[in-house]
Design an enzyme around this catalytic site. Sequence first.
Site, mmCIF file in Angstrom:
data_model
loop_
_atom_site.group_PDB
_atom_site.id
_atom_site.type_symbol
_atom_site.label_atom_id
_atom_site.label_comp_id
_atom_site.label_asym_id
_atom_site.label_seq_id
_atom_site.Cartn_x
_atom_site.Cartn_y
_atom_site.Cartn_z
ATOM 1 N N GLY A 15 14.185 12.265 -78.391
ATOM 2 C CA GLY A 15 13.834 10.951 -77.845
ATOM 3 C C GLY A 15 14.717 10.454 -76.717
ATOM 4 O O GLY A 15 14.966 9.253 -76.613
ATOM 5 N N LEU A 91 -3.552 14.059 -79.149
ATOM 6 C CA LEU A 91 -4.221 12.891 -79.738
ATOM 7 C C LEU A 91 -5.719 13.155 -79.891
ATOM 8 O O LEU A 91 -6.323 13.844 -79.068
ATOM 9 C CB LEU A 91 -3.991 11.677 -78.836
ATOM 10 N N ASN A 105 2.151 9.052 -70.318
ATOM 11 C CA ASN A 105 2.962 10.189 -70.761
ATOM 12 C C ASN A 105 3.884 10.591 -69.620
ATOM 13 O O ASN A 105 3.573 10.367 -68.453
ATOM 14 C CB ASN A 105 2.050 11.370 -71.127
ATOM 15 N N HIS A 107 5.658 13.982 -68.041
ATOM 16 C CA HIS A 107 5.495 15.436 -68.081
ATOM 17 C C HIS A 107 6.508 16.076 -67.124
ATOM 18 O O HIS A 107 6.649 15.619 -65.988
ATOM 19 C CB HIS A 107 4.062 15.802 -67.676
ATOM 20 N N SER A 134 6.420 13.839 -63.751
ATOM 21 C CA SER A 134 5.290 12.958 -63.437
ATOM 22 C C SER A 134 5.024 12.017 -64.601
ATOM 23 O O SER A 134 5.079 12.445 -65.760
ATOM 24 C CB SER A 134 4.009 13.786 -63.226
ATOM 25 N N GLU A 141 -8.196 15.230 -71.612
ATOM 26 C CA GLU A 141 -7.770 16.524 -71.086
ATOM 27 C C GLU A 141 -6.245 16.552 -70.946
ATOM 28 O O GLU A 141 -5.661 15.622 -70.363
ATOM 29 C CB GLU A 141 -8.436 16.761 -69.716
ATOM 30 N N ASP A 143 -2.581 16.598 -69.970
ATOM 31 C CA ASP A 143 -1.767 16.425 -68.756
ATOM 32 C C ASP A 143 -2.618 16.287 -67.490
ATOM 33 O O ASP A 143 -2.230 16.784 -66.421
ATOM 34 C CB ASP A 143 -0.780 17.601 -68.595
ATOM 35 N N GLU A 172 13.626 12.076 -65.166
ATOM 36 C CA GLU A 172 12.653 11.428 -66.061
ATOM 37 C C GLU A 172 13.180 10.067 -66.513
ATOM 38 O O GLU A 172 12.441 9.082 -66.567
ATOM 39 C CB GLU A 172 12.394 12.305 -67.300
HETATM 40 C C1 GRF Z 1 10.612 15.889 -71.906
HETATM 41 O O1 GRF Z 1 10.811 17.084 -71.215
HETATM 42 C C2 GRF Z 1 9.320 15.279 -71.452
HETATM 43 O O2 GRF Z 1 9.058 15.477 -70.106
HETATM 44 C C3 GRF Z 1 8.312 16.019 -72.285
HETATM 45 O O3 GRF Z 1 8.923 16.205 -73.527
HETATM 46 C C4 GRF Z 1 10.338 16.156 -73.381
HETATM 47 C C5 GRF Z 1 10.817 15.042 -74.267
HETATM 48 O O4 GRF Z 1 12.203 14.956 -74.301
HETATM 49 N N1 GRF Z 1 7.068 15.304 -72.352
HETATM 50 P P1 GRF Z 1 12.900 13.715 -75.022
HETATM 51 O O5 GRF Z 1 12.464 13.752 -76.482
HETATM 52 O O6 GRF Z 1 12.444 12.476 -74.330
HETATM 53 O O7 GRF Z 1 14.360 13.956 -74.892
#
Ligand code: GRF
Length: 186
Positions: A15, A91, A105, A107, A134, A141, A143, A172
């Site tokens: 997380g 989901l 989400n 990604h 992203s 569908e 991502d 991110e």
């Molecule tokens: C990240 O790489 C995110 O891009 C992907 O899953 C991973 C989650 O990592 N969707 P975290 O649990 O937020 O550390």
Amino acid sequence: MPDPRRVAVLISGRGSNMRALVEQADGYEVALVASNKTEAEGLAWARERGVTTWALASKGLGKEDYDRQMSAALDEHGVGTIALAGFMRILSPWFVDRWRGRILNIHPSLLPKYRGLDTHSRAIEAGDRVSGCSVHVVTEELDAGDVLGQAEVPIKPEDTPASLEQRVLAAEHALYPKILSEFVKR
Ligand code: GRF
């Protein structure tokens, strides 16, 4: 109508994106952290900070049954927006339809490149000079929904999937709170 500024973050593991969303919350509130893994590391972190958590193991439950229970929990907490952050479950169409346009989400690739798993090794193997992450709207569908924002991360010649992952994760953590903040203000 539920308040879009009340956000549920769905996690399955450490997380780190959820933590970034909690710590940098601006214009929204993380009303609930939910997980399909009762032992998810991120749940303990959220609880320690007084963030409400919900967890239900999926074992023995049909996909839609599970999603209906999760959806009821989100309703109970007045959630208006859902942020997936390392939530490792596809989901059900029922859930996506019920929350249509309100699920985001993050990604770890520059979509539409590298949907699905192992994005960092795929980018390195392809000889790409740049990768990134992203934030997109979730549809049925995988991502494939509208991209709301991206951040680029250069790939170095010496990069391994692990070293690239670290730098993309840092990107991110900056991108997701910013895009979520913009999204809830629309
Ligand atoms: C990240 O790489 C995110 O891009 C992907 O899953 C991973 C989650 O990592 N969707 P975290 O649990 O937020 O550390």
